[in-house]
Motif scaffolding. Structure first.
Motif, short mmCIF file in Angstrom:
data_model
loop_
_atom_site.label_atom_id
_atom_site.label_comp_id
_atom_site.label_asym_id
_atom_site.label_seq_id
_atom_site.Cartn_x
_atom_site.Cartn_y
_atom_site.Cartn_z
N ASN A 48 0.81 -1.21 0.00
CA ASN A 48 0.00 0.00 0.00
C ASN A 48 0.85 1.26 0.00
O ASN A 48 0.48 2.27 -0.60
CB ASN A 48 -0.93 0.02 1.21
N ARG A 49 2.01 1.22 0.68
CA ARG A 49 2.89 2.39 0.67
C ARG A 49 3.49 2.62 -0.70
O ARG A 49 3.74 3.75 -1.11
CB ARG A 49 4.00 2.22 1.70
N ALA A 50 3.72 1.56 -1.45
CA ALA A 50 4.31 1.69 -2.78
C ALA A 50 3.31 2.24 -3.79
O ALA A 50 3.71 2.67 -4.88
CB ALA A 50 4.83 0.33 -3.26
N ALA A 51 2.04 2.26 -3.47
CA ALA A 51 1.03 2.73 -4.40
C ALA A 51 1.12 4.24 -4.63
O ALA A 51 0.61 4.74 -5.62
CB ALA A 51 -0.36 2.37 -3.88
N GLY A 52 1.75 4.98 -3.73
CA GLY A 52 1.88 6.42 -3.90
C GLY A 52 0.64 7.15 -3.44
O GLY A 52 -0.13 6.69 -2.62
N VAL A 53 0.44 8.33 -4.00
CA VAL A 53 -0.69 9.17 -3.61
C VAL A 53 -1.93 8.69 -4.35
O VAL A 53 -1.94 8.58 -5.57
CB VAL A 53 -0.42 10.65 -3.95
N LEU A 54 -2.97 8.41 -3.59
CA LEU A 54 -4.21 7.92 -4.17
C LEU A 54 -5.27 9.02 -4.09
O LEU A 54 -5.34 9.76 -3.12
CB LEU A 54 -4.71 6.69 -3.41
N ASP A 55 -6.08 9.12 -5.12
CA ASP A 55 -7.20 10.05 -5.10
C ASP A 55 -8.45 9.31 -4.67
O ASP A 55 -9.32 8.99 -5.49
CB ASP A 55 -7.40 10.67 -6.49
#
Length: 91
Positions: A48-55
């Protein structure tokens, strides 16, 4: 523990202090669990941390508009409304 420590700290006068500290620690723990488990900005797993910024605005809105906030939204901000109206409204 030695008996002098027990005699010093386990007196009836100290019980309210233990109760207040227990409630405070419980509230802090509850808020910590709420933030770790429900906050959309907190990511515990590496994937989940590797997913980056999520909208994910819907998830953030659901976190911010929790049930307590919905409950008190239309309530008057008074602690004792009957007492306040008794002294404020002349008859």
């Amino acid at each position: 523990m030695s008996s002098s420590t027990l005699k010093r700290w386990l007196r009836p006068e100290v019980y309210p202090l233990f109760a207040a500290l227990g409630v405070a620690v419980g509230i802090c723990g509850m808020q910590l669990v709420r933030n770790i488990s429900g906050n959309p900005e907190v990511r515990v797993t590496k994937e989940n941390r590797a997913a980056g910024v999520l909208d994910n605005f819907a998830e953030g809105e659901r976190y911010a508009e929790h049930s307590l906030r919905k409950f008190v939204r239309n309530k008057s901000p008074e602690i004792m409304p009957n007492l306040n109206s008794f002294f404020a409204d002349p008859k």
